[in-house]
Every structure is written in C-alpha cells, then in structure tokens.
Design a protein around this motif. Structure first.
Motif, PDB file in Angstrom:
ATOM      1  N   UNK A  37       1.011  -1.385   0.257  1.00 34.65           N
ATOM      2  CA  UNK A  37      -0.387   0.172   0.174  1.00 34.65           C
ATOM      3  C   UNK A  37       1.168   0.680  -0.099  1.00 34.65           C
ATOM      4  N   UNK A  38       0.247   2.248  -0.635  1.00 32.14           N
ATOM      5  CA  UNK A  38       1.430   3.308  -0.771  1.00 32.14           C
ATOM      6  C   UNK A  38       1.208   4.314   0.745  1.00 32.14           C
ATOM      7  N   UNK A  39       0.761   3.848   1.757  1.00 28.88           N
ATOM      8  CA  UNK A  39       1.000   4.834   2.958  1.00 28.88           C
ATOM      9  C   UNK A  39       2.495   4.386   3.621  1.00 28.88           C
ATOM     10  N   UNK A  40       2.760   4.984   4.309  1.00 27.10           N
ATOM     11  CA  UNK A  40       5.108   3.936   5.284  1.00 27.10           C
ATOM     12  C   UNK A  40       3.536   3.544   6.482  1.00 27.10           C
ATOM     13  N   UNK A  41       4.272   2.204   6.670  1.00 26.39           N
ATOM     14  CA  UNK A  41       3.505   0.957   7.963  1.00 26.39           C
ATOM     15  C   UNK A  41       2.265   0.852   7.727  1.00 26.39           C
ATOM     16  N   UNK A  42       1.962   0.810   6.113  1.00 28.56           N
ATOM     17  CA  UNK A  42       0.720  -0.135   6.145  1.00 28.56           C
ATOM     18  C   UNK A  42       0.766  -1.425   5.083  1.00 28.56           C
ATOM     19  N   UNK A  43       0.342  -2.363   5.961  1.00 25.14           N
ATOM     20  CA  UNK A  43      -0.380  -3.958   5.592  1.00 25.14           C
ATOM     21  C   UNK A  43      -0.115  -3.967   4.175  1.00 25.14           C
ATOM     22  N   UNK A  44       0.161  -5.184   3.658  1.00 27.92           N
ATOM     23  CA  UNK A  44       0.345  -5.573   2.654  1.00 27.92           C
ATOM     24  C   UNK A  44      -1.327  -6.396   2.289  1.00 27.92           C
ATOM     25  N   UNK A  45      -1.875  -6.528   1.062  1.00 26.90           N
ATOM     26  CA  UNK A  45      -2.564  -7.185   0.680  1.00 26.90           C
ATOM     27  C   UNK A  45      -3.365  -8.213  -0.366  1.00 26.90           C
ATOM     28  N   UNK A  46      -2.930  -8.966   0.549  1.00 24.73           N
ATOM     29  CA  UNK A  46      -3.527 -10.258  -0.561  1.00 24.73           C
ATOM     30  C   UNK A  46      -4.882  -9.956  -1.012  1.00 24.73           C
ATOM     31  N   UNK A  47      -5.020 -10.680  -2.956  1.00 19.96           N
ATOM     32  CA  UNK A  47      -5.852 -10.722  -3.720  1.00 19.96           C
ATOM     33  C   UNK A  47      -7.572 -10.865  -3.140  1.00 19.96           C
ATOM     34  N   UNK A  48      -8.500 -10.243  -3.053  1.00 18.47           N
ATOM     35  CA  UNK A  48      -9.541 -11.029  -2.571  1.00 18.47           C
ATOM     36  C   UNK A  48     -10.080 -11.757  -3.543  1.00 18.47           C
ATOM     37  N   UNK A  49     -11.141 -13.122  -2.727  1.00 17.98           N
ATOM     38  CA  UNK A  49     -12.264 -13.669  -4.279  1.00 17.98           C
ATOM     39  C   UNK A  49     -12.794 -14.632  -3.042  1.00 17.98           C
ATOM     40  N   UNK A  50     -14.064 -14.683  -4.112  1.00 19.68           N
ATOM     41  CA  UNK A  50     -15.373 -15.480  -2.768  1.00 19.68           C
ATOM     42  C   UNK A  50     -15.412 -16.763  -3.516  1.00 19.68           C
ATOM     43  N   UNK A  51     -15.724 -17.485  -2.795  1.00 13.80           N
ATOM     44  CA  UNK A  51     -15.636 -18.996  -3.001  1.00 13.80           C
ATOM     45  C   UNK A  51     -16.223 -19.436  -3.911  1.00 13.80           C
ATOM     46  N   UNK A  52     -16.246 -19.094  -4.546  1.00 10.48           N
ATOM     47  CA  UNK A  52     -17.384 -19.259  -5.781  1.00 10.48           C
ATOM     48  C   UNK A  52     -16.616 -18.742  -7.233  1.00 10.48           C
ATOM     49  N   UNK A  53     -16.092 -17.505  -7.070  1.00  6.17           N
ATOM     50  CA  UNK A  53     -15.039 -17.639  -8.705  1.00  6.17           C
ATOM     51  C   UNK A  53     -13.867 -18.556  -9.058  1.00  6.17           C
ATOM     52  N   UNK A  54     -13.516 -18.335  -9.310  1.00  5.10           N
ATOM     53  CA  UNK A  54     -12.031 -19.547 -10.198  1.00  5.10           C
ATOM     54  C   UNK A  54     -11.714 -17.992 -10.938  1.00  5.10           C
ATOM     55  N   UNK A  55     -10.632 -19.208 -12.188  1.00  2.00           N
ATOM     56  CA  UNK A  55      -9.070 -18.175 -13.162  1.00  2.00           C
ATOM     57  C   UNK A  55      -8.451 -18.827 -13.699  1.00  2.00           C
ATOM     58  N   UNK A  56      -7.666 -18.387 -14.255  1.00  2.15           N
ATOM     59  CA  UNK A  56      -6.805 -19.247 -14.920  1.00  2.15           C
ATOM     60  C   UNK A  56      -5.655 -20.375 -14.441  1.00  2.15           C
ATOM     61  N   UNK A  57      -4.878 -19.727 -12.725  1.00  5.61           N
ATOM     62  CA  UNK A  57      -4.447 -20.996 -11.573  1.00  5.61           C
ATOM     63  C   UNK A  57      -5.244 -21.254 -11.157  1.00  5.61           C
ATOM     64  N   UNK A  58      -6.475 -22.080 -11.064  1.00  3.98           N
ATOM     65  CA  UNK A  58      -6.462 -23.197 -10.425  1.00  3.98           C
ATOM     66  C   UNK A  58      -5.543 -24.079 -10.442  1.00  3.98           C
TER      67      UNK A  58
END
Length: 65
Positions: A37-58
């Motif tokens: 994140x752009x702010x100093x000291x901010x946490x990093x964020x993992x990509x958010x998904x829903x359990x019924x989503x899908x992608x090409x990396x499955x």
C-alpha cells in the motif's frame, strides 16, 4: 459446485476475520504476491476472492495422506 472454483483451489485461503464493508465475505488468493500500500507502515493486501470465483491459475487442492 464446479471443481474449478476458488474454494477447491490449493491457493485459496479462507479469511473469516475480513469484515471490511467492500470485501465482506471475501477470502484470499495466495497465488499472486500481496500488494503493498502507498502509505508508510501500511499492511500488504492479498488479492480478495469469493469461494465461487475461478481463474486460470486453478490447481486442485489435495489433502495430505
């Protein structure tokens, strides 16, 4: 439920503690690295998904013997 949905992927991580209004009910995808994140000291964020989503990396989640 299709076997190619996020909930059955090895990179899927349930995230019950997530209560942000815009991501409520969202879980995490651990395939891609977290985004800083752009702010100093901010946490990093993992990509958010829903359990019924899908992608090409499955990759089917297999249980250890």
């Amino acid at each position: 439920m299709s076997t190619t949905m996020c909930a059955s992927c090895t990179f899927f991580k349930a995230h019950a503690a997530n209560t942000a209004k815009t991501l409520k009910g969202a879980d995490l995808c651990r395939f891609n690295p977290p985004v800083s994140q752009p702010e100093a000291g901010a946490h990093v964020l993992w990509p958010a998904v829903k359990s019924d989503d899908w992608c090409g990396h499955f990759e089917k989640d297999i249980e250890a013997a």
